[in-house]
Motif scaffolding. Structure first.
Motif, PDB file in Angstrom:
ATOM      1  N   GLN A  47       0.881  -1.167   0.018  1.00  0.00           N
ATOM      2  CA  GLN A  47       0.136  -0.191  -0.053  1.00  0.00           C
ATOM      3  C   GLN A  47       0.735   1.318  -0.015  1.00  0.00           C
ATOM      4  O   GLN A  47       1.980   1.028   0.457  1.00  0.00           O
ATOM      5  CB  GLN A  47      -0.720   0.064   1.370  1.00  0.00           C
ATOM      6  N   GLY A  48       0.400   2.385  -0.493  1.00  0.00           N
ATOM      7  CA  GLY A  48       1.141   3.661  -0.328  1.00  0.00           C
ATOM      8  C   GLY A  48       0.925   4.471  -1.666  1.00  0.00           C
ATOM      9  O   GLY A  48       0.926   3.736  -2.730  1.00  0.00           O
ATOM     10  N   ARG A  49       0.890   5.585  -1.586  1.00  0.00           N
ATOM     11  CA  ARG A  49       0.547   6.297  -2.686  1.00  0.00           C
ATOM     12  C   ARG A  49       1.731   6.413  -3.650  1.00  0.00           C
ATOM     13  O   ARG A  49       2.728   6.440  -3.630  1.00  0.00           O
ATOM     14  CB  ARG A  49       0.490   7.850  -2.261  1.00  0.00           C
ATOM     15  N   LEU A  50       1.120   6.212  -4.951  1.00  0.00           N
ATOM     16  CA  LEU A  50       2.128   6.163  -6.278  1.00  0.00           C
ATOM     17  C   LEU A  50       1.714   7.414  -6.895  1.00  0.00           C
ATOM     18  O   LEU A  50       0.648   7.424  -7.738  1.00  0.00           O
ATOM     19  CB  LEU A  50       2.003   4.950  -6.897  1.00  0.00           C
ATOM     20  N   ALA A  51       2.475   8.293  -6.981  1.00  0.00           N
ATOM     21  CA  ALA A  51       1.984   9.694  -7.515  1.00  0.00           C
ATOM     22  C   ALA A  51       1.718   9.673  -9.030  1.00  0.00           C
ATOM     23  O   ALA A  51       0.942  10.482  -9.638  1.00  0.00           O
ATOM     24  CB  ALA A  51       2.934  10.910  -7.270  1.00  0.00           C
ATOM     25  N   ASP A  52       2.811   8.979  -9.824  1.00  0.00           N
ATOM     26  CA  ASP A  52       2.581   8.818 -11.170  1.00  0.00           C
ATOM     27  C   ASP A  52       3.065   7.591 -11.695  1.00  0.00           C
ATOM     28  O   ASP A  52       3.478   6.669 -10.870  1.00  0.00           O
ATOM     29  CB  ASP A  52       3.280   9.858 -11.888  1.00  0.00           C
ATOM     30  N   HIS A  53       3.062   7.403 -13.067  1.00  0.00           N
ATOM     31  CA  HIS A  53       3.404   6.143 -13.412  1.00  0.00           C
ATOM     32  C   HIS A  53       4.945   5.778 -13.093  1.00  0.00           C
ATOM     33  O   HIS A  53       5.169   4.445 -13.451  1.00  0.00           O
ATOM     34  CB  HIS A  53       3.156   6.032 -14.965  1.00  0.00           C
ATOM     35  N   ASP A  54       5.591   7.029 -13.137  1.00  0.00           N
ATOM     36  CA  ASP A  54       6.967   6.872 -13.112  1.00  0.00           C
ATOM     37  C   ASP A  54       7.257   6.234 -11.633  1.00  0.00           C
ATOM     38  O   ASP A  54       7.902   4.949 -11.549  1.00  0.00           O
ATOM     39  CB  ASP A  54       7.587   7.986 -13.035  1.00  0.00           C
ATOM     40  N   GLU A  55       6.542   6.481 -10.668  1.00  0.00           N
ATOM     41  CA  GLU A  55       6.669   5.975  -9.394  1.00  0.00           C
ATOM     42  C   GLU A  55       6.128   4.391  -9.305  1.00  0.00           C
ATOM     43  O   GLU A  55       6.719   3.714  -8.643  1.00  0.00           O
ATOM     44  CB  GLU A  55       5.839   6.828  -8.321  1.00  0.00           C
ATOM     45  N   ALA A  56       5.045   4.271 -10.101  1.00  0.00           N
ATOM     46  CA  ALA A  56       4.524   3.043 -10.101  1.00  0.00           C
ATOM     47  C   ALA A  56       5.214   1.943 -10.573  1.00  0.00           C
ATOM     48  O   ALA A  56       5.512   0.831  -9.985  1.00  0.00           O
ATOM     49  CB  ALA A  56       3.303   2.950 -10.954  1.00  0.00           C
ATOM     50  N   LEU A  57       6.195   2.474 -11.574  1.00  0.00           N
ATOM     51  CA  LEU A  57       6.871   1.375 -12.235  1.00  0.00           C
ATOM     52  C   LEU A  57       8.292   1.051 -11.661  1.00  0.00           C
ATOM     53  O   LEU A  57       8.550   0.023 -11.532  1.00  0.00           O
ATOM     54  CB  LEU A  57       7.247   1.983 -13.568  1.00  0.00           C
ATOM     55  N   LYS A  58       8.776   2.237 -10.763  1.00  0.00           N
ATOM     56  CA  LYS A  58       9.758   1.894  -9.654  1.00  0.00           C
ATOM     57  C   LYS A  58       9.320   1.060  -8.583  1.00  0.00           C
ATOM     58  O   LYS A  58      10.196  -0.137  -8.424  1.00  0.00           O
ATOM     59  CB  LYS A  58      10.105   3.185  -9.299  1.00  0.00           C
ATOM     60  N   ALA A  59       8.038   0.985  -8.207  1.00  0.00           N
ATOM     61  CA  ALA A  59       7.651   0.116  -7.124  1.00  0.00           C
ATOM     62  C   ALA A  59       7.491  -1.226  -7.769  1.00  0.00           C
ATOM     63  O   ALA A  59       7.779  -2.320  -7.120  1.00  0.00           O
ATOM     64  CB  ALA A  59       6.273   0.718  -6.617  1.00  0.00           C
ATOM     65  N   VAL A  60       6.996  -1.461  -9.115  1.00  0.00           N
ATOM     66  CA  VAL A  60       6.798  -2.522  -9.653  1.00  0.00           C
ATOM     67  C   VAL A  60       8.374  -3.316  -9.546  1.00  0.00           C
ATOM     68  O   VAL A  60       8.423  -4.553  -9.417  1.00  0.00           O
ATOM     69  CB  VAL A  60       6.110  -2.496 -11.029  1.00  0.00           C
ATOM     70  N   ALA A  61       9.376  -2.575 -10.116  1.00  0.00           N
ATOM     71  CA  ALA A  61      10.661  -3.131 -10.220  1.00  0.00           C
ATOM     72  C   ALA A  61      11.268  -3.514  -8.826  1.00  0.00           C
ATOM     73  O   ALA A  61      11.844  -4.545  -8.694  1.00  0.00           O
ATOM     74  CB  ALA A  61      11.679  -1.841 -10.591  1.00  0.00           C
ATOM     75  N   GLU A  62      10.829  -2.899  -7.987  1.00  0.00           N
ATOM     76  CA  GLU A  62      11.377  -3.181  -6.527  1.00  0.00           C
ATOM     77  C   GLU A  62      10.524  -4.585  -5.938  1.00  0.00           C
ATOM     78  O   GLU A  62      11.266  -5.413  -5.291  1.00  0.00           O
ATOM     79  CB  GLU A  62      10.862  -2.175  -5.472  1.00  0.00           C
ATOM     80  N   GLU A  63       9.145  -4.694  -6.403  1.00  0.00           N
ATOM     81  CA  GLU A  63       8.590  -6.024  -5.957  1.00  0.00           C
ATOM     82  C   GLU A  63       9.284  -7.064  -6.871  1.00  0.00           C
ATOM     83  O   GLU A  63       9.657  -8.348  -5.995  1.00  0.00           O
ATOM     84  CB  GLU A  63       7.117  -5.744  -6.291  1.00  0.00           C
ATOM     85  N   LEU A  64       9.637  -6.810  -7.972  1.00  0.00           N
ATOM     86  CA  LEU A  64      10.256  -7.866  -8.908  1.00  0.00           C
ATOM     87  C   LEU A  64      11.860  -8.215  -8.234  1.00  0.00           C
ATOM     88  O   LEU A  64      12.080  -9.416  -8.137  1.00  0.00           O
ATOM     89  CB  LEU A  64      10.476  -7.612  -9.913  1.00  0.00           C
ATOM     90  N   ALA A  65      12.243  -7.278  -7.591  1.00  0.00           N
ATOM     91  CA  ALA A  65      13.809  -7.237  -7.048  1.00  0.00           C
ATOM     92  C   ALA A  65      13.674  -8.225  -6.019  1.00  0.00           C
ATOM     93  O   ALA A  65      14.647  -8.967  -5.855  1.00  0.00           O
ATOM     94  CB  ALA A  65      14.561  -5.784  -6.850  1.00  0.00           C
ATOM     95  N   ALA A  66      12.757  -8.017  -5.153  1.00  0.00           N
ATOM     96  CA  ALA A  66      12.691  -8.748  -3.949  1.00  0.00           C
ATOM     97  C   ALA A  66      12.429 -10.404  -4.154  1.00  0.00           C
ATOM     98  O   ALA A  66      12.627 -11.022  -3.177  1.00  0.00           O
ATOM     99  CB  ALA A  66      11.282  -8.291  -3.053  1.00  0.00           C
ATOM    100  N   ASP A  67      11.959 -10.653  -5.413  1.00  0.00           N
ATOM    101  CA  ASP A  67      12.008 -12.170  -5.848  1.00  0.00           C
ATOM    102  C   ASP A  67      13.227 -12.435  -6.653  1.00  0.00           C
ATOM    103  O   ASP A  67      13.170 -13.523  -7.087  1.00  0.00           O
ATOM    104  CB  ASP A  67      10.928 -12.431  -6.386  1.00  0.00           C
ATOM    105  N   GLY A  68      14.227 -11.715  -6.459  1.00  0.00           N
ATOM    106  CA  GLY A  68      15.251 -12.055  -7.248  1.00  0.00           C
ATOM    107  C   GLY A  68      15.216 -11.885  -8.682  1.00  0.00           C
ATOM    108  O   GLY A  68      15.719 -12.590  -9.515  1.00  0.00           O
TER     109      GLY A  68
END
Ligand SMILES: Nc1ncnc2c1ncn2[C@@H]1O[C@H](COP(=O)(O)OP(=O)(O)O)[C@@H](O)[C@H]1O
Ligand SMILES: CC(=O)OP(=O)(O)O
Ligand SMILES: [Mg+2]
Length: 405
Positions: free
Chosen positions: A59-80
């Motif tokens: 959860q947590g505010r994603l101001a724009d698509h740029d932030e959203a994609l960075k959050a997606v990248a972090e989720e993927l990174a957490a799984d290696g």
């Protein structure tokens, strides 16, 4: 080691859907959705499919698509499975409008990005998000090919008599006003799968494909090629959708300008965002509409009936366009899940050889399946769409052609 993984990004106006697929065995490694981008209550729903772990929600505010994609990248990174992985071969992007020039998947360069940006006025809900998705992905992995796969591509085979509006030719050509069609990746994938289900050669199969999601479109497919489709210059024409009106008399626009003093932008917003099922009854989710109908709600009933009436008109029209129809195929969120929509859409069309079997139609399933009675002349089918896999296939074919058997 040759990289075989493709990350697919489907950026919508307020969401980003993504999948990471290993093309070596067509294995889905991760999938997810960043939603409510720009709102206070944004979230990323992530499914680590390869690791076999449970779904995660962040959860947590994603101001724009740029932030959203960075959050997606972090989720993927957490799984290696981070974007820095050397196993990543390319990033495939769904781009809604490619216009007349972009009719095949392409590796994106600055000229392609400029063309996608130029088309923003004819896909205002979609192309801006697609551009941001590509630019952010480029920043995260500047060395990787970014591939754009266009919703309009499949429909570029439409004959001129279906693609042209009956407008003054000079004006239409000067402003590239014509019918382009959308959801093409889905119509192409579903057509192929439907021919497989029927056990027929795609080149000899005629289909009416009904993609019924939030946006909705119908297409007439002859031998694997699009012959007509319900969306036009923009994804507003055609069927009744979640929030879009679909077909109306174009004079409604002038009328609202003259009698209600509405500007072009205001009418645009009305037709795209406050019409369709939402405008008719206050809900755009078919599940909620069915619930309300079960409770005897008259507005929900009328909205449903208008939705079905339009759908039926397109089935009839495309039946006539094709002359011979092998199957009517339902797909996307509503088409795959809403049995009452499928039943109502073909009700009364027995003379055309069309009917659904009540039990087969009511059964749930994730597989492509027939729902018409045994021996039916024209089949009715449910074929789940998979735009992400299709985008991955087209992206992979472009960046690693030599790797394919
Ligand atoms: N079980 C269901 N019954 C009826 N409608 C459903 C069901 N599940 C999903 N839907 C409909 O599917 C729509 C979303 O379809 P989807 O293809 O995911 O759309 P999009 O890709 O355009 O966001 C929802 O608005 C909802 O109305
Ligand atoms: C083109 C279009 O209408 O796409 P969606 O259904 O994803 O809004
Ligand atoms: Mg969709």
């Amino acid at each position: 080691m040759t990289p075989t993984r493709i990350l697919v990004l489907n950026s919508g106006s307020s969401s980003v859907k993504y999948q990471l697929i290993d093309m070596a065995g067509r294995t889905r490694l991760a999938a997810g959705l960043a939603e409510r981008i720009g709102e206070e209550t944004s979230a990323v729903l992530h499914q680590p499919l390869a690791a076999g772990g449970g779904k995660r929600e962040r959860q947590g505010r994603l101001a724009d698509h740029d932030e959203a994609l960075k959050a997606v990248a972090e989720e993927l990174a957490a799984d290696g499975l981070g974007l820095d992985s050397p196993e990543l071969a390319a990033i495939g992007h769904r781009v809604v409008h490619g216009g007349l020039k972009l009719t095949e998947p392409v590796v994106v360069d600055e000229a392609v990005l400029k063309e996608i940006e130029r088309l923003v006025p004819v896909a205002p809900l979609h192309n801006p998000a697609n551009v941001t998705g590509i630019r952010t992905a480029q920043r995260l992995r500047p060395d990787l090919p970014q591939v754009a796969v266009f919703d309009t591509a499949f429909h570029s085979s439409m004959p001129e008599h279906a693609a042209r509006y009956a407008l003054d030719v000079e004006t239409a050509d000067a402003h590239r006003v014509r019918r382009y069609g959308f959801h093409g990746t889905s119509h192409a994938y579903v057509s192929r799968k439907a021919a497989e289900l029927l056990g027929k050669d795609p080149a000899e199969t005629n289909l009416i494909v009904l993609h019924l999601g939030n946006g909705a479109s119908a297409s007439a497919v002859r031998g694997g090629r699009c012959e007509d489709t319900s969306m036009g210059l923009t994804p507003l024409e055609g069927l009744v959708m979640g929030t879009r009106s679909g077909d109306i008399d174009p004079a409604v626009v002038f009328h609202l300008g003259r009698v209600a003093g509405m500007s072009a932008d205001e009418v645009d917003e009305l037709l795209n965002k406050r019409s369709g099922l939402l405008g008719l009854c206050g809900d755009n989710d078919m599940r909620q509409i069915r619930r309300r109908i079960d409770e005897g709600d008259a507005a929900a009933r009328l909205a449903f009936d208008i939705y079905i009436h339009r759908l039926k008109k397109y089935i009839g029209a495309y039946y006539a366009v094709l002359g011979r129809v092998d199957a009517v195929v339902f797909t996307a969120g509503v088409g795959e899940n809403a049995a009452p929509v499928r039943e109502a859409a073909v009700a009364g069309l027995e003379e055309l050889g069309l009917a659904v079997d009540g039990e087969l139609n009511a059964a749930h399933g994730k597989e492509a399946r027939l729902i018409s009675p045994a021996g039916a002349r024209v089949k009715v089918a449910v074929v789940p769409t998979d735009e992400e896999l299709e985008i991955a296939e087209q992206t992979y074919a472009l960046v690693a052609p030599a790797e394919r058997p």
